[in-house]
Design an enzyme around this catalytic site. Structure first.
Site, PDB file in Angstrom:
ATOM      1  N   ASP A   1       0.805  -1.223   0.000  1.00  0.00           N
ATOM      2  CA  ASP A   1       0.000   0.000   0.000  1.00  0.00           C
ATOM      3  C   ASP A   1       0.840   1.277   0.000  1.00  0.00           C
ATOM      4  OD1 ASP A   1       0.894  -0.128   2.624  1.00  0.00           O
ATOM      5  OD2 ASP A   1      -1.020   0.475   3.496  1.00  0.00           O
ATOM      6  N   TYR A   2       2.167   1.167  -0.120  1.00  0.00           N
ATOM      7  CA  TYR A   2       2.978   2.367  -0.247  1.00  0.00           C
ATOM      8  C   TYR A   2       2.773   2.931  -1.652  1.00  0.00           C
ATOM      9  CZ  TYR A   2       5.523   1.028   4.025  1.00  0.00           C
ATOM     10  OH  TYR A   2       5.876   0.688   5.314  1.00  0.00           O
ATOM     11  N   SER A   3       2.255   4.145  -1.706  1.00  0.00           N
ATOM     12  CA  SER A   3       1.939   4.797  -2.987  1.00  0.00           C
ATOM     13  C   SER A   3       1.072   3.897  -3.869  1.00  0.00           C
ATOM     14  CB  SER A   3       3.223   5.204  -3.732  1.00  0.00           C
ATOM     15  OG  SER A   3       3.936   6.165  -3.001  1.00  0.00           O
ATOM     16  N   ASN A   4       0.090   3.239  -3.222  1.00  0.00           N
ATOM     17  CA  ASN A   4      -0.855   2.385  -3.959  1.00  0.00           C
ATOM     18  C   ASN A   4      -0.154   1.327  -4.806  1.00  0.00           C
ATOM     19  OD1 ASN A   4      -2.948   3.775  -2.834  1.00  0.00           O
ATOM     20  ND2 ASN A   4      -3.498   4.912  -4.664  1.00  0.00           N
ATOM     21  N   GLY A   5       0.890   0.751  -4.261  1.00  0.00           N
ATOM     22  CA  GLY A   5       1.598  -0.319  -4.965  1.00  0.00           C
ATOM     23  C   GLY A   5       2.745   0.154  -5.837  1.00  0.00           C
TER      24      GLY A   5
END
Length: 374
Positions: free
Chosen positions: A66-70
């Site tokens: 989920d960091y920067s939406n993948g």
């Protein structure tokens, strides 16, 4: 390797045979999709930081789906594809807070309740999606991001052990759990006859001493290596904010938190939290004085203090520039704080210990034994 650069130190990660650099490169700043937070890196910049980290001898890279939406995983995957994959220890985690619409879930009026948490369904899908984005066929260390009250922990433990047997992950760790939860995980691993978990990602710094009350004791007794995140408390332990400052540095994450008080930020508390706390600035003064004796910065002192704690296998740093990375990496090896300086920093950052922790610690002062497994 550039002139003057020293290789990092490698530690066993907990009670495993896996050796990791004592500085772990975090990737929360990789990618442009992070809710407007400042200091995010595009792929070119992120790759230059990863290259420099490898040049220092760093082999430990932390990310999450989920960091920067993948996007952070994709950036690391594109970099890994050009490297010798087996040289690097990559750890990632499954989403825990919001639905992952980017992962193929239909987000046009459709809600899928199984896109978060630690269920078998979600974990298997999350691992497969992370493998695809990371462009690899295995994940070295897979960590839960936080305890899930909606899923029986036995289901989570068994699923992760099955993923080890399937060759998709090699080790398992925890993140952001309470002391009793970490202890329960370790006891269940024994009683269920599965691979023990080897790591705990926990916030820990001179401005976050609370893990010492219980979590670190569990890790010490059970052979779990601590990966300390937010070691600089979002910039508070860099010395950039002075006692007479009237506002946080422009463009900093602390300034972002101050402007967005509705967002809870444990990793980078807003300016108002500490700006009137004289004890915080007394601590910074002590760090600066100690740093001057070693010709080191306040940030380097903060990291060195962590790396000399017996349960800490690695400190997770974030860097948005090569200069930031280099400054942080200097803390990894080649110098040490004295026992007296460690005690000074302990005293300057001490927080009141509540019942029953204070009573138990005082009663056992002459009885405690330590197992230094790193």
């Amino acid at each position: 390797m550039a002139a003057g650069m020293k290789h990092v130190v490698y530690h066993y990660l907990g009670n495993s045979g896996l050796k990791v650099s004592n500085i772990c490169l975090g990737s929360t700043v990789f990618g442009k999709h992070k809710a407007g937070r400042p200091g995010q890196c595009d792929e070119i910049t992120a790759h230059s930081i990863l290259d420099r980290f490898a040049e220092w001898g760093g082999n430990f890279i932390d990310t999450s789906d989920d960091y920067s939406n993948g996007e952070a995983e994709e950036i690391i995957g594109n970099w890994l594809a050009k490297k010798q994959r087996d040289r690097f220890i990559v750890t990632t985690k499954p989403c825990y807070m919001q639905d992952k619409s980017y992962s193929g879930v239909d987000n046009v009026g459709q809600y899928d309740p199984n896109t978060i948490g630690l269920s078998r369904k979600h974990l298997i899908r999350s691992v497969d999606e992370s493998l695809r984005r990371l462009k690899t066929d295995y994940i070295d260390l897979y960590q839960i991001h936080v305890w899930d009250e909606g899923t029986p922990i036995e289901e989570t433990i068994r699923t992760l052990d099955d993923l080890i047997k399937a060759g998709k992950i090699r080790y398992v760790g925890a993140g952001n759990v309470l002391g009793w939860q970490m202890q329960k995980i370790m006891m269940l691993c024994k009683s269920m006859g599965v691979n023990p978990w080897i790591s705990l990602a926990s916030q820990y710094s001179l401005l976050c001493r609370w893990p010492e009350w219980e979590l670190l004791d569990v890790c010490r007794n059970e052979g779990v290596g601590v990966m300390a995140w937010s070691p600089l408390k979002g910039g508070w332990l860099t010395g950039k904010i002075k006692r007479d400052s009237s506002s946080p540095p422009e463009g900093s994450r602390i300034a972002f938190s101050e402007a967005n008080p509705q967002i809870k930020q444990q990793s980078h508390p807003n300016y108002s939290k500490y700006s009137s706390d004289g004890k915080v600035f007394d601590l910074l003064d002590t760090m600066e004085r100690i740093g001057q004796k070693h010709d080191k910065t306040i940030s380097q002192v903060a990291l060195r203090w962590l790396l000399q704690k017996d349960t800490v296998s690695a400190a997770i740093i974030g860097a948005k520039t090569l200069q930031q990375l280099d400054e942080n990496m200097v803390a990894s090896a080649g110098w040490e704080l004295s026992e007296k300086q460690m005690s000074e920093l302990d005293d300057a950052s001490a927080v009141e210990v509540p019942y029953p922790y204070e009573l138990v610690a005082r009663a056992n002062k002459s009885r405690r034994r330590f197992n230094n497994f790193i």
